[in-house]
Design an enzyme around this catalytic site. Structure first.
Site, mmCIF file in Angstrom:
data_model
loop_
_atom_site.group_PDB
_atom_site.id
_atom_site.type_symbol
_atom_site.label_atom_id
_atom_site.label_comp_id
_atom_site.label_asym_id
_atom_site.label_seq_id
_atom_site.Cartn_x
_atom_site.Cartn_y
_atom_site.Cartn_z
ATOM 1 N N LYS A 277 0.835 -1.206 0.000
ATOM 2 C CA LYS A 277 0.000 0.000 0.000
ATOM 3 C C LYS A 277 0.872 1.259 0.000
ATOM 4 O O LYS A 277 0.648 2.191 -0.768
ATOM 5 C CB LYS A 277 -0.905 -0.001 1.240
ATOM 6 C CG LYS A 277 -1.596 1.331 1.495
ATOM 7 C CD LYS A 277 -2.479 1.301 2.720
ATOM 8 C CE LYS A 277 -1.828 1.720 4.000
ATOM 9 N NZ LYS A 277 -1.475 3.135 4.128
ATOM 10 N N ASN A 278 1.879 1.276 0.874
ATOM 11 C CA ASN A 278 2.657 2.510 1.018
ATOM 12 C C ASN A 278 3.579 2.785 -0.162
ATOM 13 O O ASN A 278 4.194 3.848 -0.228
ATOM 14 C CB ASN A 278 3.454 2.484 2.332
ATOM 15 C CG ASN A 278 2.538 2.629 3.540
ATOM 16 O OD1 ASN A 278 1.339 2.877 3.379
ATOM 17 N ND2 ASN A 278 3.084 2.468 4.735
ATOM 18 N N CYS B 79 -5.541 12.633 12.950
ATOM 19 C CA CYS B 79 -6.083 11.344 12.506
ATOM 20 C C CYS B 79 -6.023 10.352 13.646
ATOM 21 O O CYS B 79 -5.678 10.687 14.772
ATOM 22 C CB CYS B 79 -5.347 10.833 11.289
ATOM 23 S SG CYS B 79 -3.837 10.004 11.659
ATOM 24 N N ARG C 7 -0.297 14.167 12.854
ATOM 25 C CA ARG C 7 0.195 14.102 11.474
ATOM 26 C C ARG C 7 0.374 15.483 10.847
ATOM 27 O O ARG C 7 -0.310 15.854 9.889
ATOM 28 C CB ARG C 7 -0.705 13.216 10.625
ATOM 29 C CG ARG C 7 -0.765 11.830 11.202
ATOM 30 C CD ARG C 7 -1.208 10.810 10.253
ATOM 31 N NE ARG C 7 -0.147 10.097 9.591
ATOM 32 C CZ ARG C 7 -0.313 8.900 9.057
ATOM 33 N NH1 ARG C 7 -1.450 8.299 9.119
ATOM 34 N NH2 ARG C 7 0.688 8.302 8.452
ATOM 35 N N LEU D 55 6.935 19.671 7.319
ATOM 36 C CA LEU D 55 8.144 19.329 6.553
ATOM 37 C C LEU D 55 7.845 19.293 5.055
ATOM 38 O O LEU D 55 8.683 19.673 4.234
ATOM 39 C CB LEU D 55 8.708 17.972 7.010
ATOM 40 C CG LEU D 55 9.195 17.926 8.465
ATOM 41 C CD1 LEU D 55 9.575 16.503 8.859
ATOM 42 C CD2 LEU D 55 10.391 18.860 8.654
ATOM 43 N N ASP E 105 4.582 0.688 12.028
ATOM 44 C CA ASP E 105 3.419 -0.027 11.493
ATOM 45 C C ASP E 105 3.340 -1.468 11.997
ATOM 46 O O ASP E 105 2.297 -2.110 11.878
ATOM 47 C CB ASP E 105 3.462 -0.034 9.954
ATOM 48 C CG ASP E 105 3.060 1.313 9.374
ATOM 49 O OD1 ASP E 105 2.652 2.195 10.142
ATOM 50 O OD2 ASP E 105 3.162 1.489 8.156
ATOM 51 N N ARG F 184 -8.434 -0.648 4.345
ATOM 52 C CA ARG F 184 -7.511 0.347 3.777
ATOM 53 C C ARG F 184 -6.184 -0.306 3.374
ATOM 54 O O ARG F 184 -5.508 0.206 2.480
ATOM 55 C CB ARG F 184 -7.207 1.451 4.800
ATOM 56 C CG ARG F 184 -8.369 2.377 5.100
ATOM 57 C CD ARG F 184 -7.924 3.487 6.033
ATOM 58 N NE ARG F 184 -6.619 3.965 5.633
ATOM 59 C CZ ARG F 184 -5.615 4.221 6.467
ATOM 60 N NH1 ARG F 184 -5.771 4.072 7.762
ATOM 61 N NH2 ARG F 184 -4.453 4.639 6.021
HETATM 62 C C1 UD1 Z 1 4.235 6.811 6.363
HETATM 63 C C2 UD1 Z 1 3.379 5.587 6.169
HETATM 64 C C3 UD1 Z 1 2.842 5.104 7.503
HETATM 65 C C4 UD1 Z 1 3.997 4.883 8.480
HETATM 66 C C5 UD1 Z 1 4.867 6.116 8.566
HETATM 67 C C6 UD1 Z 1 6.128 5.919 9.395
HETATM 68 C C7 UD1 Z 1 2.423 5.927 3.978
HETATM 69 C C8 UD1 Z 1 1.191 6.154 3.163
HETATM 70 N N1 UD1 Z 1 2.257 5.931 5.310
HETATM 71 O O1 UD1 Z 1 3.395 7.831 6.897
HETATM 72 O O2 UD1 Z 1 2.169 3.868 7.291
HETATM 73 O O3 UD1 Z 1 3.459 4.611 9.753
HETATM 74 O O4 UD1 Z 1 5.305 6.504 7.242
HETATM 75 O O5 UD1 Z 1 6.855 4.842 8.942
HETATM 76 O O6 UD1 Z 1 3.499 5.678 3.449
HETATM 77 N N2 UD1 Z 1 6.109 14.549 10.762
HETATM 78 C C9 UD1 Z 1 6.215 15.892 11.056
HETATM 79 N N3 UD1 Z 1 6.060 16.798 10.049
HETATM 80 C C10 UD1 Z 1 5.817 16.429 8.768
HETATM 81 C C11 UD1 Z 1 5.716 15.048 8.468
HETATM 82 C C12 UD1 Z 1 5.867 14.126 9.495
HETATM 83 O O7 UD1 Z 1 6.427 16.269 12.192
HETATM 84 O O8 UD1 Z 1 5.690 17.309 7.890
HETATM 85 C C13 UD1 Z 1 6.243 13.547 11.857
HETATM 86 C C14 UD1 Z 1 4.934 12.778 12.073
HETATM 87 O O9 UD1 Z 1 4.060 13.473 12.929
HETATM 88 C C15 UD1 Z 1 5.432 11.502 12.705
HETATM 89 C C16 UD1 Z 1 6.772 11.288 12.005
HETATM 90 O O10 UD1 Z 1 7.155 12.547 11.451
HETATM 91 O O11 UD1 Z 1 5.653 11.680 14.071
HETATM 92 C C17 UD1 Z 1 6.731 10.232 10.930
HETATM 93 O O12 UD1 Z 1 5.868 10.634 9.904
HETATM 94 P P1 UD1 Z 1 6.122 10.266 8.375
HETATM 95 O O13 UD1 Z 1 7.396 9.497 8.240
HETATM 96 O O14 UD1 Z 1 5.953 11.499 7.576
HETATM 97 O O15 UD1 Z 1 4.921 9.287 8.098
HETATM 98 P P2 UD1 Z 1 3.892 9.339 6.910
HETATM 99 O O16 UD1 Z 1 4.601 9.633 5.636
HETATM 100 O O17 UD1 Z 1 2.724 10.167 7.298
#
Ligand code: UD1
Length: 426
Positions: free
Chosen positions: A22-23, A116, A121, A125, A305, A397
């Protein structure tokens, strides 16, 4: 409302096949907007998140056709640059369309859903990185408005190796002028899969899967085809179910190297793992053992995950295990549900303490999020008696036909539609 009904305690055996990740498929689908032609994607699972992405692509003007596990995306004509709020709400990770839509049309308008089920989330960044590439972004209420004159390469240092932000930067910079360097990029296998797809279309991305990624902007991308990597989280789900409920299970279509962060945990639980490049045989002990503290970390650390998924197996292990969740702040909501089966888990901030119990018992529970939902299925398969699991839209999902796959290896599991049952009885 749909529910899963599981009569637990059946021994699982045989072989089970893992579907595409999925990811991986979600960012790759978003990136097809960059290609003014037809992208062919193989090994695409049937998931509601994939359907939500397809809906967005079609709304924007792309033509999408499914033939079995293959998706054919024709993005020759893109006519919209706004993603409606209800479509954004259907899939939290739709923020991944920001870079591709901006790059393709010069403007992107999307309303983001905010918090969420597993945490706040934030997307700071994503926004700051795209600004470094020349995007003009302002927020109006809950909506993001983005414009560009031209996009240009930049050196971007991520304060955290965010998966989504790394993907958005890669997607936005492949057609930007000049060179982009991402320092402290996420290293998850799904990042490499995105780069493999885009490189097959003529992009120049170097170092994906490492901490520093370089992207040389190119003028245009050409159509290509690509096969999505197997889902390592689904693989871990089958491994946990096997650890609790199977003497031996063959898991097919895996990518061995992607399982390195989780294999030591299963081995410490007492499982024996026999691997070749694409298959994994797991042989489980009579009773699992506790493991040393698990801390969730960015790849190649233990994946967040897999936290709930492995926790489900540890509920029946001999001894006490501690799991420290360091990525998302609200990712323990499944614990109160696991305890309904008779598990003994307590939480202190970001730390869960799992005291292994001898038996789990059937219970009526509700999914709180996608992977938390999977942990309930694993527990219910191991519990004595009948369980019902509600709110299974979370599971849909990320898992294709979970009940058929587990039934095929001996589980007594079925999906029912409550409302239809009621009508039948009237
Ligand atoms: C992706 C995966 C999700 C997985 C996660 C971490 C997809 C669709 N989803 O989610 O299944 O659990 O990686 O391996 O690929 N953060 C910030 N600012 C930002 C972005 C992220 O502070 O702009 C923080 C988030 O709150 C969280 C951490 O960074 O604490 C990790 O998030 P991120 O690696 O971005 O996860 P996703 O891409 O949302």
């Amino acid at each position: 409302m749909e529910k899963l009904i599981i009569n637990g305690g059946r021994e699982l055996a045989g072989e089970i096949k893992v579907h595409g990740a999925k990811n991986s498929v979600l960012p790759i689908l978003a990136s097809t907007l960059l290609i003014r032609g037809v992208s062919i994607l193989h090994n695409v699972p049937r998931l509601t998140d994939v359907d939500a992405s397809i809906k967005i692509l079609e709304y924007l003007g792309a033509k999408v056709k499914r033939e079995g596990d293959t998706l054919i995306v024709d993005a020759k004509e893109i006519v919209e640059n706004r993603i409606p709020e209800e479509m954004m709400r259907e899939m939290r990770s739709s923020i991944i369309f920001l870079g591709s839509l901006l790059s393709r049309t010069g403007e992107a308008y999307l309303c983001y859903p905010g918090g969420c089920d597993i945490g706040v989330r934030p997307i700071d960044l994503h926004i700051s990185s795209l600004r470094r590439l020349g995007a003009m972004i302002y927020e109006s209420g809950n909506c993001l408005c983005c414009r560009r004159n031209s996009l240009h390469g930049a050196k971007i240092i991520l304060t955290f190796p965010s998966v989504g932000a790394t993907e958005n930067i890669i997607i936005t910079s492949v057609l930007a002028k000049g060179k982009t360097t991402i320092i402290n990029a996420a290293r998850e296998p799904e990042i490499s899969d995105l780069a493999t797809f885009l490189n097959s279309c003529g992009a120049k991305i170097f170092g994906a899967g490492e901490g520093t990624v370089e992207i040389e902007g190119v003028e245009s991308l050409h159509p290509s085809s690509h096969s999505i990597i197997p889902d390592r989280i689904v693989t871990a789900t089958y491994m946990s179910a096997a650890a609790l409920n199977a003497k031996e299970l063959l898991i097919k279509d895996i990518r061995a190297q992607h399982l390195m962060p989780i294999m030591p945990v299963f081995m410490e639980m007492g499982c024996k793992l026999y691997l070749d490049a694409n298959n994994l045989k797991i042989v489980s002990p009579k009773r699992l053992k506790r493991v040393r503290t698990i801390k969730t970390m960015p790849y190649p650390g233990f994946p967040t995950d897999c936290q709930s998924i492995v926790m489900a197996a540890l509920t029946k292990a001999r001894g006490t295990t501690i799991i420290n969740e360091s990525i998302f702040e609200s990712r323990f909501k499944h614990i109160s549900e696991l305890n309904r089966f008779g598990a003994d888990i307590s939480v202190n901030d970001s730390v869960a303490i799992i005291n292994g119990v001898k038996n789990l018992y059937g219970a009526n529970v509700f999914c709180t999020d996608l992977r938390g939902g999977a942990s309930l299925v694993i527990a219910a398969l191991a519990a004595q008696g009948r369980s019902t699991i509600g709110n299974i839209h979370h599971i849909s999902r990320g898992y294709e036909k979970i009940e058929e796959n587990f039934a095929q290896i001996g589980a007594d599991i079925k999906r029912i539609d409550d409302e239809r049952e009621v009508t039948k009885n009237e």
